[in-house]
Design an enzyme around this catalytic site. Sequence first.
Site, PDB file in Angstrom:
ATOM      1  N   GLU A  64      42.741  53.704   6.933  1.00 19.89           N
ATOM      2  CA  GLU A  64      42.720  52.295   7.363  1.00 19.89           C
ATOM      3  C   GLU A  64      43.044  52.173   8.852  1.00 19.89           C
ATOM      4  O   GLU A  64      42.405  51.425   9.578  1.00 19.89           O
ATOM      5  CB  GLU A  64      43.739  51.525   6.512  1.00 19.89           C
ATOM      6  N   ASP A 113      47.616  41.297  11.219  1.00 16.98           N
ATOM      7  CA  ASP A 113      48.664  40.646  10.434  1.00 16.98           C
ATOM      8  C   ASP A 113      50.071  40.629  11.028  1.00 16.98           C
ATOM      9  O   ASP A 113      50.683  39.590  11.133  1.00 16.98           O
ATOM     10  CB  ASP A 113      48.732  41.311   9.058  1.00 16.98           C
TER      11      ASP A 113
HETATM   12  C1  GLC Z   1      44.681  43.767   6.481  1.00 15.30           C
HETATM   13  C2  GLC Z   1      44.182  43.699   7.918  1.00 15.30           C
HETATM   14  C3  GLC Z   1      43.001  42.749   7.999  1.00 15.30           C
HETATM   15  C4  GLC Z   1      41.920  43.217   7.018  1.00 15.30           C
HETATM   16  C5  GLC Z   1      42.496  43.389   5.611  1.00 15.30           C
HETATM   17  C6  GLC Z   1      41.513  44.059   4.664  1.00 15.30           C
HETATM   18  O1  GLC Z   1      45.154  42.525   6.042  1.00 15.30           O
HETATM   19  O2  GLC Z   1      45.195  43.310   8.792  1.00 15.30           O
HETATM   20  O3  GLC Z   1      42.492  42.709   9.309  1.00 15.30           O
HETATM   21  O4  GLC Z   1      40.872  42.332   7.024  1.00 15.30           O
HETATM   22  O5  GLC Z   1      43.647  44.180   5.633  1.00 15.30           O
HETATM   23  O6  GLC Z   1      41.112  45.299   5.172  1.00 15.30           O
END
Ligand code: GLC
Length: 427
Positions: free
Chosen positions: A392, A161
């Site tokens: 995460e 992101d």
């Molecule tokens: C964030 C991450 C993305 C992922 C999402 C859900 O947006 O950057 O890669 O898919 O979270 O975990």
Amino acid sequence: MTPSLAEQATAILRVNDRGGYTVPTKGLYPYQWNWDSAFAALGFAAFDRDRAWREIETIFDGQWADGMAPHIIFRKNDPSYFPGPGIWGSNTEPPTSGHSQPPVAATIARWLVETGAPADEKRAHALFPKLMAWHAWWHRYRDPDATGLVSIIHPWESGRDNCPDWDPGMQAMTVPDDLGDYHRRDTDWVDADERPTHWTYDRYLTIVKFGRECGWDHERIHRDGPFLMADPCVQFALMRADRDLHWLAERFERDRDRRTIRDWIARDTDGAQALWSDAAGGFVAREMRSGTLVHAITNASMLAFYAGAGTPAQQAELADQARQILGECRFGFPSWDPRQPGFEQRRYWRGPVWSVMNWMIAIGLDAAGHADLAARIRRDTQALVGQSGFFEYFDPLTGDGLGGPDFTWTAAIHLALDQEFGAAAAA
Ligand code: GLC
């Protein structure tokens, strides 16, 4: 007795299971995310192969008529997440977001067939047309001039992101006066210094507004939208997944599809060269309208091996960069080169380590003959979880766990590595 890490990982998958699909983590991400589910399937495969297939199949519950598999499926409205279905305005059932995410499902499907039984083959056979339609969508709508380089229309489409890779595209954007007020929910759950900034969020929403207002007309968005960049993660995930789709097409004797896929592969192998940076010694992001390259190595650059991209000389240079960057970190592989300005060890995709990227990077490094680097990456991935838990993402210098806890894909990759899934993956 404390449960083992593998037992904890299994429990996380079960807790995050919403019946046929998992959420990435409760609270912060209450819906189904595309590539999260593909990786989650790897984790389920460690103890329940039927459930693994369900996880991949449900990604396609949200597939659009044009073939796109969207990045989020909103099966029910959950006010704890922003931007929700109303902001996206997809006009689909179920409601979804308006763009995609790196295509890894075909790779995981092939792997399930290769390691499985006739039941796996049957599931892959039924899924094949959906996978094919999704890949065709990428090639048609994200590379309309058939250059072999696919673009992304939103940083979220990269799955990475807020990586500094997107800064040139974001800086070039004008935020409209009528964007309106909004209340982010992510910073209710996670420290603001581990998340993207408000400046960045304004621009994320500018793109969503453009998409919604043109009815998610992807030809138009590619031509006139506020953001258009090429991402080594999407390019390389797609190249790899095309090869895996080709393998499935061969197995199912789909000759016409095989020929189509072969053309895609040939084109994208050439197209990837437009991402090479001599200055960085690797494949990097590119702003498509100006042609500007972002001369810095990321964990996405390292997916070139996984895709089989680059000449032998380019791959040797990239392996050298990998060694240097790993020399700077206690835990690899960082999402932004620590030798570059802009490195932030705790902020999301501006430095931290992500398990799923490591899983793909290690497969590629092994295939390219760098077993020592692959082993280091796998060791670090497991050590991070051992030290900090199933977060995460992680700080590459200290190993601190960051972002959301009890994270589905971190648990899934732990199980995959524990069982050596992908350790001997075919090239
Ligand atoms: C964030 C991450 C993305 C992922 C999402 C859900 O947006 O950057 O890669 O898919 O979270 O975990």
